[in-house]
Design a protein around this motif. Structure first.
Motif, PDB file in Angstrom:
ATOM      1  N   UNK A  95      -2.055 -28.878  20.237  1.00 46.93           N
ATOM      2  CA  UNK A  95      -3.308 -29.598  20.433  1.00 46.93           C
ATOM      3  C   UNK A  95      -3.435 -30.204  21.832  1.00 46.93           C
ATOM      4  N   UNK A 111      -6.089 -33.138  23.390  1.00 47.75           N
ATOM      5  CA  UNK A 111      -5.527 -34.344  23.976  1.00 47.75           C
ATOM      6  C   UNK A 111      -5.987 -34.491  25.420  1.00 47.75           C
ATOM      7  N   UNK A 124     -11.487 -40.628  28.503  1.00 47.16           N
ATOM      8  CA  UNK A 124     -11.046 -42.005  28.752  1.00 47.16           C
ATOM      9  C   UNK A 124     -11.110 -42.324  30.240  1.00 47.16           C
ATOM     10  N   UNK A 128       1.031 -48.424  25.110  1.00 45.55           N
ATOM     11  CA  UNK A 128       1.421 -47.249  24.323  1.00 45.55           C
ATOM     12  C   UNK A 128       2.949 -47.129  24.285  1.00 45.55           C
ATOM     13  N   UNK A 132       4.857 -49.230  21.880  1.00 44.73           N
ATOM     14  CA  UNK A 132       4.816 -48.796  20.487  1.00 44.73           C
ATOM     15  C   UNK A 132       5.475 -47.432  20.278  1.00 44.73           C
ATOM     16  N   UNK A 141       6.918 -35.275  23.519  1.00 46.50           N
ATOM     17  CA  UNK A 141       5.546 -35.760  23.344  1.00 46.50           C
ATOM     18  C   UNK A 141       4.510 -34.968  24.127  1.00 46.50           C
ATOM     19  N   UNK A 161       5.748 -32.731  17.225  1.00 44.42           N
ATOM     20  CA  UNK A 161       4.394 -32.655  17.796  1.00 44.42           C
ATOM     21  C   UNK A 161       4.058 -33.902  18.602  1.00 44.42           C
ATOM     22  N   UNK A 162       3.052 -33.769  19.441  1.00 48.90           N
ATOM     23  CA  UNK A 162       2.668 -34.938  20.230  1.00 48.90           C
ATOM     24  C   UNK A 162       1.556 -35.752  19.574  1.00 48.90           C
ATOM     25  N   UNK A 163       1.432 -35.683  18.254  1.00 40.83           N
ATOM     26  CA  UNK A 163       0.325 -36.382  17.608  1.00 40.83           C
ATOM     27  C   UNK A 163       0.440 -37.900  17.767  1.00 40.83           C
ATOM     28  N   UNK A 164       1.658 -38.426  17.876  1.00 37.74           N
ATOM     29  CA  UNK A 164       1.804 -39.883  18.039  1.00 37.74           C
ATOM     30  C   UNK A 164       1.218 -40.330  19.377  1.00 37.74           C
ATOM     31  N   UNK A 165       1.563 -39.588  20.420  1.00 39.42           N
ATOM     32  CA  UNK A 165       1.048 -39.945  21.742  1.00 39.42           C
ATOM     33  C   UNK A 165      -0.474 -39.821  21.767  1.00 39.42           C
ATOM     34  N   UNK A 166      -0.970 -38.776  21.156  1.00 37.51           N
ATOM     35  CA  UNK A 166      -2.417 -38.573  21.107  1.00 37.51           C
ATOM     36  C   UNK A 166      -3.079 -39.716  20.346  1.00 37.51           C
ATOM     37  N   UNK A 201      -2.005 -42.748  19.791  1.00 38.57           N
ATOM     38  CA  UNK A 201      -1.943 -44.026  20.511  1.00 38.57           C
ATOM     39  C   UNK A 201      -2.909 -44.039  21.697  1.00 38.57           C
ATOM     40  N   UNK A 202      -3.035 -42.903  22.364  1.00 40.54           N
ATOM     41  CA  UNK A 202      -3.978 -42.832  23.490  1.00 40.54           C
ATOM     42  C   UNK A 202      -5.411 -42.987  22.984  1.00 40.54           C
ATOM     43  N   UNK A 203      -5.696 -42.341  21.873  1.00 42.94           N
ATOM     44  CA  UNK A 203      -7.035 -42.477  21.289  1.00 42.94           C
ATOM     45  C   UNK A 203      -7.287 -43.940  20.885  1.00 42.94           C
ATOM     46  N   UNK A 257      -6.071 -46.544  22.339  1.00 45.35           N
ATOM     47  CA  UNK A 257      -6.370 -47.291  23.565  1.00 45.35           C
ATOM     48  C   UNK A 257      -7.826 -47.124  23.960  1.00 45.35           C
ATOM     49  N   UNK A 258      -8.310 -45.899  23.792  1.00 42.41           N
ATOM     50  CA  UNK A 258      -9.707 -45.617  24.124  1.00 42.41           C
ATOM     51  C   UNK A 258     -10.638 -46.436  23.237  1.00 42.41           C
ATOM     52  N   UNK A 288      -6.196 -27.672  16.293  1.00 44.52           N
ATOM     53  CA  UNK A 288      -6.177 -28.749  17.285  1.00 44.52           C
ATOM     54  C   UNK A 288      -5.599 -30.056  16.773  1.00 44.52           C
ATOM     55  N   UNK A 289      -5.737 -30.314  15.488  1.00 42.93           N
ATOM     56  CA  UNK A 289      -5.213 -31.581  14.957  1.00 42.93           C
ATOM     57  C   UNK A 289      -4.052 -31.370  13.995  1.00 42.93           C
ATOM     58  N   UNK A 328      -0.765 -45.365  12.864  1.00 37.35           N
ATOM     59  CA  UNK A 328      -0.525 -46.668  13.514  1.00 37.35           C
ATOM     60  C   UNK A 328      -1.742 -47.597  13.489  1.00 37.35           C
TER      61      UNK A 328
END
Lengths: 134, 134
Positions: free
Chosen positions: A4, A8, A15, A40, A43, A74, B3-8, B10-12, B14-15, B74-75, B103
């Motif tokens: 994904x 991202x 953003x 970020x 956490x 990540x 997967x990078x879903x955690x980073x995604x 958390x970034x979302x 923040x947005x 994508x997700x 989170x």
């Protein structure tokens, strides 16, 4: 299944674009990205520790390797660790590709933007939580 | 590699947090998220078409399946397509889990926020580009 990273990277682009429209100056955008990254990282470190079962780092070289691993996990890219100074307390992370910058072309008036400034923020937040910086 | 879903996610987060601080009201936040999603969808569709070699949809059921596939790609989650109306021009996408909300706990004063409102925006942008909505 493909990764994904496109979603991202486009979301991250939204953003940054929002911050550019919202804040008065480039410096403010860079600062805000770093601050968001910091929050970020604070956490994300828990998730990293849980998933990698990492223990305490023995030295800064160990720290560099953990950061390298985190990028692989990540962001799916592995930066090269290089440019160590003689005290072994400074190094560079060199990326040949960063998924965040996919699709990105900065307009001429945004060339001073540190587009990926969220990344050093994340490193700072994560390292602070495990006591790397004092 | 995880997967990078955690980073995604958390970034979302923040947005969304930035928009909540920045904009005056919940409705504005929801609208802005949808608008950002629209702009993402307009660009993401090209990537989707290229990677899946999808052709034109024959009917709306076909469209629903493509949207379902896009979420999986994508997700990393596959929503259920259900609640079709009798004309077969309305349906629901039902999610049991959405990586974006990892989170996340909304404070009491933000309960009206459509936290994932970027997603319908993405669908709208992507579908508009291939002429689903006229």
């Amino acid at each position: 299944m493909f990764q994904n990273s496109e979603l991202f990277s486009l979301t991250y682009g939204s953003l940054v674009a929002h911050l550019v429209n919202d804040l008065e100056n480039t410096e403010g955008v860079n600062k805000q990205l770093e601050r968001m990254g910091y929050n970020i990282g604070v956490r994300l470190i828990e998730d990293f520790l849980a998933k990698t079962s990492s223990g305490r780092c023995y030295d800064f070289k160990d720290t560099a390797e953990k950061i390298q691993l985190a990028f692989r996990n990540y962001l799916g890219v592995t930066p090269t660790v290089s440019n160590w100074n003689s005290q072994y307390d400074e190094f560079s992370l060199v990326f040949t590709v960063i998924p965040l910058t996919e699709f990105v072309e900065l307009p001429d008036n945004c060339l001073d933007i540190k587009y990926c400034n969220i990344l050093p923020g994340i490193i700072r937040g994560a390292c602070e939580m495990v006591g790397t910086f004092r």
